[in-house]
Write an enzyme that holds these catalytic residues in place. Structure first.
Site, PDB file in Angstrom:
ATOM      1  N   VAL A 135       0.843  -1.191   0.000  1.00 48.44           N
ATOM      2  CA  VAL A 135       0.000   0.000   0.000  1.00 48.44           C
ATOM      3  C   VAL A 135       0.883   1.247   0.000  1.00 48.44           C
ATOM      4  CG1 VAL A 135      -2.043  -1.034   1.078  1.00 48.44           C
ATOM      5  CG2 VAL A 135      -0.181  -0.181   2.525  1.00 48.44           C
TER       6      VAL A 135
ATOM      7  N   ARG B 218       4.225   2.473  -2.486  1.00 42.79           N
ATOM      8  CA  ARG B 218       4.418   2.962  -3.846  1.00 42.79           C
ATOM      9  C   ARG B 218       4.706   1.774  -4.756  1.00 42.79           C
ATOM     10  NH1 ARG B 218       1.963   6.672  -2.926  1.00 42.79           N
ATOM     11  NH2 ARG B 218       2.485   8.906  -2.971  1.00 42.79           N
TER      12      ARG B 218
ATOM     13  N   ASP C 145      -2.461  -2.665  -3.754  1.00 47.71           N
ATOM     14  CA  ASP C 145      -3.237  -1.460  -4.065  1.00 47.71           C
ATOM     15  C   ASP C 145      -2.492  -0.530  -5.005  1.00 47.71           C
ATOM     16  OD1 ASP C 145      -5.623   0.274  -3.509  1.00 47.71           O
ATOM     17  OD2 ASP C 145      -4.085   1.620  -2.724  1.00 47.71           O
TER      18      ASP C 145
ATOM     19  N   GLU D 227       0.154   2.173 -13.671  1.00 48.13           N
ATOM     20  CA  GLU D 227      -1.258   2.392 -13.335  1.00 48.13           C
ATOM     21  C   GLU D 227      -1.925   3.237 -14.418  1.00 48.13           C
ATOM     22  OE1 GLU D 227      -1.722   3.985  -9.384  1.00 48.13           O
ATOM     23  OE2 GLU D 227      -0.607   2.340  -8.451  1.00 48.13           O
TER      24      GLU D 227
ATOM     25  N   HIS E 152      -5.693   1.420  -6.346  1.00 44.70           N
ATOM     26  CA  HIS E 152      -5.047   2.559  -5.685  1.00 44.70           C
ATOM     27  C   HIS E 152      -6.075   3.418  -4.926  1.00 44.70           C
ATOM     28  CE1 HIS E 152      -1.251   5.279  -5.939  1.00 44.70           C
ATOM     29  NE2 HIS E 152      -1.862   5.427  -4.778  1.00 44.70           N
ATOM     30  N   VAL E 153      -6.808   2.768  -4.050  1.00 38.70           N
ATOM     31  CA  VAL E 153      -7.848   3.460  -3.271  1.00 38.70           C
ATOM     32  C   VAL E 153      -7.627   3.347  -1.766  1.00 38.70           C
ATOM     33  CG1 VAL E 153      -9.607   3.185  -5.068  1.00 38.70           C
ATOM     34  CG2 VAL E 153      -9.350   1.397  -3.328  1.00 38.70           C
TER      35      VAL E 153
END
Length: 319
Positions: free
Chosen positions: A229, A231, A255, A260, A279-280
């Protein structure tokens, strides 16, 4: 009169608090994509950041003195140019501590308590038990938190409630509450070797780029869990896939990714032992409120001529 430009839409109460704190300033607000570049060029203080205004904000004639970002990571900002212009930069570290911690344990419980598999079976209207002795527990395991800042400290606190032993890795090696043993970055290989769960919350710096590579994954206990979670670029994706395929990693909750959005044909999508979220992890209904609290505390110090107390970025280490 100085100008404060907010790329975060403010409530009337928030705008009033800024006026009380900085009565000599004009306040201009709006969504980032709607603000005129000429307005950005006149700002002394920016709440928020957008790459679309980078050239404008760095104009030699710009009076910009301080940027409060809405993100914890600052690796996408022009740090060298900001340092050269003596522009102070504060980030949103701490805003994400609660939602990301909850996401970490959501990942872990989805695997240990059969929830990820059950979701797929529900879509098929299939009643299928895995066997009582195949479900795992978190209690008694060792969790390693790589990157023990505010998020990692909150993760450690919650980990203790689950009965986990907690170890940590951080650049300074400085102890924090709820972490039983702390390592410096030089001790990463030793740290991962003793862990059942590794959670990566490291920022992206020159030191952490691809820090989770073949060598580090090879040092993992066989069959452990890995959560990222932090980078995406701190993990070498090809090495992660190899570790998932050969059983070195039994489960991974991801995540963030090197690329991306994650391409539709990417191998990670098809892996049963991977849970992907887009990515939330840091998102929350209280995000704007928490960013504003950091900004207001810093603004009080700024108008009083004091050093900014919250999240002042050190350009030497890039966080």
């Amino acid at each position: 009169m100085g100008k404060i430009v907010s790329m975060q839409v403010l409530s009337p109460e928030q705008e009033s608090l800024i006026r009380e704190t900085a009565p000599g300033y004009e306040i201009i607000q709006g969504k980032a994509r709607e603000i005129d570049p000429g307005t950005i060029r006149q700002a002394e203080i920016l709440l928020g950041w957008s790459t679309r205004y980078e050239e404008t904000a760095l104009d030699p004639e710009s009076p910009l003195r301080w940027i409060q970002t809405r993100s914890a990571g600052v690796d996408t900002l022009p740090l060298e140019q900001l340092e050269e212009k003596n522009i102070m930069l504060t980030n949103a570290s701490g805003v994400h501590a609660i939602p990301i911690t909850e996401m970490i344990f959501g990942f872990l419980l989805s695997h240990t308590r059969y929830m990820q598999a059950s979701t797929k079976l529900q879509q098929q209207r299939t009643w299928k038990k895995p066997g009582y002795n195949s479900l795992q527990e978190l209690q008694g395991k060792t969790i390693l938190i790589a990157g023990v800042g505010e998020i990692g400290t909150e993760t450690a606190r919650i980990a203790k409630a689950f009965g986990l032993k907690v170890t940590g890795v951080r650049r300074s090696g400085r102890d924090v509450p709820h972490v039983d043993q702390m390592y410096t970055m030089d001790g990463l290989l030793d740290a991962v070797a003793d862990a059942d769960i590794v959670v990566n919350i490291l920022p992206l710096t020159d030191e952490t780029l691809h820090i989770f590579d073949e060598k580090v994954f090879a040092a993992f206990k066989r069959g452990m869990f890995f959560v990222n979670v932090g980078r995406g670029q701190t993990v070498k994706t090809s090495a992660l896939i190899q570790a998932l395929e050969n059983g070195q990693i039994a489960f991974s909750g991801l995540d963030v990714f090197e690329e991306e959005p994650l391409p539709a044909d990417h191998a990670l999508w098809t892996m049963d032992n991977v849970l992907i979220t887009p990515h939330v992890a840091g998102d929350t209904i209280r995000y704007d409120e928490r960013v504003f609290d950091i900004f207001l505390e810093n603004l009080k110090a700024y108008t009083a001529g004091r050093e900014l107390p919250r999240n002042l970025v050190d350009y030497r280490v890039k966080y």
